[in-house]
Design an enzyme around this catalytic site. Structure first.
Site, PDB file in Angstrom:
ATOM      1  N   SER A  95     -55.803   7.955  -5.823  1.00  0.00           N
ATOM      2  CA  SER A  95     -54.995   9.071  -5.339  1.00  0.00           C
ATOM      3  C   SER A  95     -55.890  10.297  -5.160  1.00  0.00           C
ATOM      4  O   SER A  95     -56.813  10.513  -5.943  1.00  0.00           O
ATOM      5  CB  SER A  95     -53.910   9.407  -6.369  1.00  0.00           C
ATOM      6  OG  SER A  95     -53.317   8.227  -6.825  1.00  0.00           O
TER       7      SER A  95
ATOM      8  N   ARG B 235     -44.900  16.831  -0.787  1.00  0.00           N
ATOM      9  CA  ARG B 235     -45.046  15.630   0.063  1.00  0.00           C
ATOM     10  C   ARG B 235     -44.372  15.772   1.417  1.00  0.00           C
ATOM     11  O   ARG B 235     -43.440  16.557   1.584  1.00  0.00           O
ATOM     12  CB  ARG B 235     -44.391  14.437  -0.658  1.00  0.00           C
ATOM     13  CG  ARG B 235     -45.067  14.044  -1.963  1.00  0.00           C
ATOM     14  CD  ARG B 235     -46.215  13.131  -1.716  1.00  0.00           C
ATOM     15  NE  ARG B 235     -47.094  12.997  -2.883  1.00  0.00           N
ATOM     16  CZ  ARG B 235     -48.096  12.122  -2.932  1.00  0.00           C
ATOM     17  NH1 ARG B 235     -48.337  11.328  -1.920  1.00  0.00           N
ATOM     18  NH2 ARG B 235     -48.880  12.074  -3.991  1.00  0.00           N
TER      19      ARG B 235
ATOM     20  N   TYR C 270     -38.078  11.182  -7.915  1.00  0.00           N
ATOM     21  CA  TYR C 270     -39.234  11.575  -7.107  1.00  0.00           C
ATOM     22  C   TYR C 270     -40.111  10.411  -6.675  1.00  0.00           C
ATOM     23  O   TYR C 270     -40.436   9.536  -7.478  1.00  0.00           O
ATOM     24  CB  TYR C 270     -40.103  12.574  -7.902  1.00  0.00           C
ATOM     25  CG  TYR C 270     -41.030  13.356  -7.006  1.00  0.00           C
ATOM     26  CD1 TYR C 270     -40.617  14.549  -6.424  1.00  0.00           C
ATOM     27  CD2 TYR C 270     -42.307  12.891  -6.706  1.00  0.00           C
ATOM     28  CE1 TYR C 270     -41.442  15.260  -5.573  1.00  0.00           C
ATOM     29  CE2 TYR C 270     -43.146  13.601  -5.859  1.00  0.00           C
ATOM     30  CZ  TYR C 270     -42.709  14.787  -5.304  1.00  0.00           C
ATOM     31  OH  TYR C 270     -43.532  15.486  -4.458  1.00  0.00           O
TER      32      TYR C 270
ATOM     33  N   ARG D 191     -45.387  10.834  -9.942  1.00  0.00           N
ATOM     34  CA  ARG D 191     -45.191   9.619 -10.721  1.00  0.00           C
ATOM     35  C   ARG D 191     -45.728   9.856 -12.134  1.00  0.00           C
ATOM     36  O   ARG D 191     -46.584  10.704 -12.356  1.00  0.00           O
ATOM     37  CB  ARG D 191     -45.837   8.416 -10.042  1.00  0.00           C
ATOM     38  CG  ARG D 191     -47.306   8.465  -9.891  1.00  0.00           C
ATOM     39  CD  ARG D 191     -47.799   7.282  -9.086  1.00  0.00           C
ATOM     40  NE  ARG D 191     -49.189   7.499  -8.724  1.00  0.00           N
ATOM     41  CZ  ARG D 191     -50.194   7.338  -9.565  1.00  0.00           C
ATOM     42  NH1 ARG D 191     -49.968   6.948 -10.806  1.00  0.00           N
ATOM     43  NH2 ARG D 191     -51.425   7.570  -9.185  1.00  0.00           N
TER      44      ARG D 191
ATOM     45  N   CYS E  27     -58.085  11.169  -2.799  1.00  0.00           N
ATOM     46  CA  CYS E  27     -59.459  11.026  -2.283  1.00  0.00           C
ATOM     47  C   CYS E  27     -59.479  11.073  -0.756  1.00  0.00           C
ATOM     48  O   CYS E  27     -60.467  10.687  -0.147  1.00  0.00           O
ATOM     49  CB  CYS E  27     -60.073   9.720  -2.741  1.00  0.00           C
ATOM     50  SG  CYS E  27     -60.560   9.737  -4.458  1.00  0.00           S
TER      51      CYS E  27
ATOM     52  N   HIS F  95     -54.056  -1.376  -2.998  1.00  0.00           N
ATOM     53  CA  HIS F  95     -53.842   0.052  -2.762  1.00  0.00           C
ATOM     54  C   HIS F  95     -54.878   0.496  -1.722  1.00  0.00           C
ATOM     55  O   HIS F  95     -55.877   1.131  -2.053  1.00  0.00           O
ATOM     56  CB  HIS F  95     -54.036   0.777  -4.094  1.00  0.00           C
ATOM     57  CG  HIS F  95     -53.666   2.220  -4.080  1.00  0.00           C
ATOM     58  ND1 HIS F  95     -54.223   3.137  -4.954  1.00  0.00           N
ATOM     59  CD2 HIS F  95     -52.796   2.926  -3.318  1.00  0.00           C
ATOM     60  CE1 HIS F  95     -53.699   4.326  -4.733  1.00  0.00           C
ATOM     61  NE2 HIS F  95     -52.844   4.225  -3.743  1.00  0.00           N
TER      62      HIS F  95
ATOM     63  N   LYS G  38     -44.761   1.801  -4.687  1.00  0.00           N
ATOM     64  CA  LYS G  38     -45.708   1.394  -5.739  1.00  0.00           C
ATOM     65  C   LYS G  38     -45.131   0.250  -6.599  1.00  0.00           C
ATOM     66  O   LYS G  38     -45.845  -0.660  -6.995  1.00  0.00           O
ATOM     67  CB  LYS G  38     -46.050   2.587  -6.627  1.00  0.00           C
ATOM     68  CG  LYS G  38     -46.621   3.778  -5.882  1.00  0.00           C
ATOM     69  CD  LYS G  38     -47.920   3.460  -5.199  1.00  0.00           C
ATOM     70  CE  LYS G  38     -48.569   4.733  -4.669  1.00  0.00           C
ATOM     71  NZ  LYS G  38     -49.843   4.461  -3.999  1.00  0.00           N
TER      72      LYS G  38
ATOM     73  N   ASP H  58     -51.775   3.573   2.705  1.00  0.00           N
ATOM     74  CA  ASP H  58     -51.624   3.490   1.240  1.00  0.00           C
ATOM     75  C   ASP H  58     -51.642   2.067   0.677  1.00  0.00           C
ATOM     76  O   ASP H  58     -52.226   1.845  -0.372  1.00  0.00           O
ATOM     77  CB  ASP H  58     -50.310   4.173   0.831  1.00  0.00           C
ATOM     78  CG  ASP H  58     -50.261   4.498  -0.651  1.00  0.00           C
ATOM     79  OD1 ASP H  58     -51.297   4.909  -1.201  1.00  0.00           O
ATOM     80  OD2 ASP H  58     -49.191   4.334  -1.266  1.00  0.00           O
TER      81      ASP H  58
HETATM   82  O1  O2Y Z   1     -45.446   8.378  -6.112  1.00  0.00           O
HETATM   83  C1  O2Y Z   1     -45.555   9.600  -6.150  1.00  0.00           C
HETATM   84  O2  O2Y Z   1     -44.609  10.297  -6.419  1.00  0.00           O
HETATM   85  C2  O2Y Z   1     -46.797  10.299  -5.901  1.00  0.00           C
HETATM   86  S1  O2Y Z   1     -48.219   9.308  -5.992  1.00  0.00           S
HETATM   87  C3  O2Y Z   1     -48.503   8.579  -4.448  1.00  0.00           C
HETATM   88  C4  O2Y Z   1     -47.622   8.729  -3.413  1.00  0.00           C
HETATM   89  C5  O2Y Z   1     -47.872   8.143  -2.198  1.00  0.00           C
HETATM   90  C6  O2Y Z   1     -49.012   7.405  -2.052  1.00  0.00           C
HETATM   91  N1  O2Y Z   1     -49.878   7.244  -3.066  1.00  0.00           N
HETATM   92  C7  O2Y Z   1     -49.655   7.825  -4.244  1.00  0.00           C
HETATM   93  C8  O2Y Z   1     -50.676   7.575  -5.300  1.00  0.00           C
HETATM   94  O3  O2Y Z   1     -50.673   8.158  -6.365  1.00  0.00           O
HETATM   95  O4  O2Y Z   1     -51.549   6.732  -5.057  1.00  0.00           O
HETATM   96 MN    MN Z   2     -51.404   5.746  -3.181  1.00  0.00          MN
END
Ligand code: O2Y
Ligand code: MN
Length: 601
Positions: free
Chosen positions: A262, A379, A211, A70, A264, A240, A220, A287
């Site tokens: 993220s 992933r 992605y 992201r 952790c 979150h 998200k 999540d």
């Molecule tokens: O969204 C993404 O491509 C990676 S980031 C992510 C993915 C799944 C769960 N949590 C996260 C995060 O950054 O908290």
């Molecule tokens: Mn997350």
């Protein structure tokens, strides 16, 4: 058109987007297993999905090297008044952003199929659930949405003629000219990527990336950025957080919600295998959690998702044996390495590196290669139903009543293993002042991975709060007012404290259950704690440490408060809070002053 759709607003929206994006055809997703298989077969034929011989019904995808995570710098919250987006969000006015993006969307699906995905976040019909409809030109997004959300005809039926839905528009931003051959992972260049949220219209527009959170808009974008705004409006919380159910040897149950930034180990904690005899942990979510006060006056939580989109590198039999079992079949892998015998591999998988592999960029790889075989943000996408520790009642429409809320972060120094808030308001301060050392999930404006650094990440929501975080802190205070004596207890943990030799002081993983047990005992008034400047803390005797490999010296550091380091930390916390100006709640200032007083700063 979907044979069943009676919702004129949805039909009109789909027609409007079809006219704008000009796809070759439109397909309404029904959510069936057949649909999933057909799309996979189509992507395998096109060479984008690689079936894995070693894992039943599993596939590997490789993204474009510029489209791997992201992108916070290209993520926008677009409100009429910039102040409502707050200093925590990138902002462009709705008129300007819509103009820019409409130009990008114009004809962007040429030569492609436009998929319409009706989906539900949360059990269909639950008082906590919300309906979304994603339009996308990415079949990869469709199959991932199948796993991560409840997709298809049953959502359309529940929507009826006048049900409300959240429109989520997504395009990879790579139109095809007549006869032009497609690339394996179509996407737009970085400067044309936009992940945009219009909370005043409950609307999401994403362009240019295929992605993860950029393309799976239920995650998200809807479940956090838009839902956080809706939650404030409607008086609940979109967070979150992982969700976990613990059962003591006596059969007493505790429900835990945990907010961690993220990288952790949120997924690992959600699937924890307790090392203490007789304790059981069951997974509800890893999540996102939505929490609402139900008529019993307690805070009830659901996991609005249906699957996990977890980070592969670092997942191993020692860090997360549950996940390793879960990934044996029916899993989508993205940006992992491919072995000669048709399996996936990643760094820190706990298995010897293969002598040869194909790396995530599709190149030959050997252990001598300079670059990692899997991308650090590689992933897996897998349904929660495959999780061996799945709580059987995880999708009950009323969710689970929360006993314990945990905040945490990754800090090599300063932050003790665990401390407990004096009360809800102090807990809000703990959440608001949370921080962590960043790792691989974030890339900057130029597409480079950001180097690790400490950043404040209140409630682990900094990248995900869809409005001014000053107002978000105030919303948390007000939730506490309504919960009163039924409020969950709040704790802060740090599994990542290091000694002077740079090694972790606490064994972590399954042994984190010992800290969870202390929390459960605190809830029941059974465990001791001493009052410190930063909160209530266990002494070594208050923790069940039988059989744990941790020295008394390490424990001393883990369970003490370094006042000098905290005095420095307070300056950083205060500077961060000041960014919220008029939106900085008085009650937070009061907490900061009280902490300063206790530390004699
Ligand atoms: O969204 C993404 O491509 C990676 S980031 C992510 C993915 C799944 C769960 N949590 C996260 C995060 O950054 O908290
Ligand atoms: Mn997350």
């Amino acid at each position: 058109m979907s044979v069943n759709c009676q919702n004129n607003k949805l039909i009109r929206w789909v027609e409007e987007i079809e006219a704008l994006c000009k796809p070759e055809k439109v397909y309404w997703c029904n959510g069936s297993a057949r649909e999933y298989q057909d799309l996979m077969a189509q992507m395998v034929k096109a060479g984008t999905g690689i079936p894995l011989e070693k894992r039943k019904e599993s596939f590997l995808f490789r993204s474009d090297p510029t489209d791997v995570a992201r992108i916070e710098s290209h993520t926008y919250v677009s409100t009429r008044n910039q102040e409502n987006a707050g200093p925590n969000n990138n902002w462009i006015s709705p008129d300007e952003l819509k103009k820019t993006m409409s130009d990008l969307y114009d004809g962007c699906m040429a030569g492609r199929t436009m998929y319409v995905i009706p989906f539900s976040m949360g059990p269909i019909g639950s008082p906590l659930a919300k309906t979304g409809v994603q339009i996308t030109d990415s079949p990869y997004a469709v199959v991932n949405m199948h796993i991560m959300t409840r997709v298809g005809d049953r959502v359309i039926e529940a929507l009826g003629a006048d049900g409300e839905f959240y429109p989520c528009l997504h395009s990879v931003g790579a139109p095809l000219k007549p006869g032009e051959e497609d690339v394996k992972w179509p996407c737009a260049p970085m400067e044309k990527k936009y992940i945009s949220h219009f909370p005043e219209e409950n609307l999401i527009w994403s362009f240019g990336s295929g992605y993860g959170g950029n393309a799976l808009l239920g995650k998200k974008c809807l479940s956090l950025r838009i839902a956080s705004v809706v939650a404030r409006r409607e008086g609940w919380l979109a967070e979150h957080m992982l969700l976990l159910r613990l059962t003591s040897p006596e059969g007493r149950q505790y429900h835990v919600a945990g907010a961690f930034p993220s990288a952790c180990g949120k997924t690992n904690l959600a699937m924890i295998t307790p090392t203490m005899p007789g304790w059981k942990a069951e997974t509800i979510g890893d999540d996102i959690c939505w929490m609402k006060i139900l008529p019993d006056g307690r805070l009830h939580a659901i996991n609005p998702e249906m699957g996990f989109f977890g980070v592969a590198p670092g997942t191993s039999v020692s860090t997360n044996p549950v996940a390793m079992k879960m990934l044996q079949s029916r899993t989508i892998f993205t940006n992992c390495a491919l072995t000669d015998d048709g399996d996936v591999w990643w760094e820190e998988m706990g298995l010897p590196a293969p002598a040869r592999a194909i790396d995530w960029k599709g190149r030959d790889w050997t252990p001598e290669s300079k670059e990692a075989a899997a991308h650090p943000n590689a992933r897996f996408t897998v349904p929660i139903s495959q999780c061996p520790t799945e709580f059987s009642g995880w999708d009950h429409p009323d969710g689970v009543p929360i006993d314990i809320i945990i905040f945490g972060g990754r800090r090599g120094e300063m932050m003790p293993l665990v401390h407990e808030a004096f009360d809800w308001e102090h807990g809000v301060f703990m959440g608001a002042s949370a921080s962590s050392e960043t790792t691989a999930a974030i890339i900057d404006r130029n597409g480079n991975l950001m180097p690790p650094q400490v950043r404040r990440d209140p409630f682990a929501m900094l990248p995900f709060c869809g409005y001014n975080m000053g107002d978000y802190f105030q919303h948390w205070f007000e939730m506490g007012d309504r919960l009163g004596s039924k409020a969950p207890r709040i704790f802060y943990v740090n599994w990542f404290r290091k000694g002077e030799d740079g090694r972790f002081l606490w064994p972590g993983f399954g042994d984190n259950s010992r800290v969870l047990k202390w929390m459960c005992d605190r809830v029941d008034g059974k465990a001791g704690a001493r009052e410190s400047a930063i909160g209530m803390m266990p002494e070594a005797k208050d923790l069940d440490l039988s059989g744990v490999k941790v020295s008394p010296e390490a424990l001393e550091v883990l369970l003490s408060v370094d006042s000098a380091a905290w005095s420095e930390e307070i300056k950083d916390i205060e500077a961060f809070f000041m960014k919220f100006g008029d939106h900085y709640p008085e009650r937070l200032e009061k907490q900061l002053k009280a902490l300063k007083g206790r530390l004699s700063v």
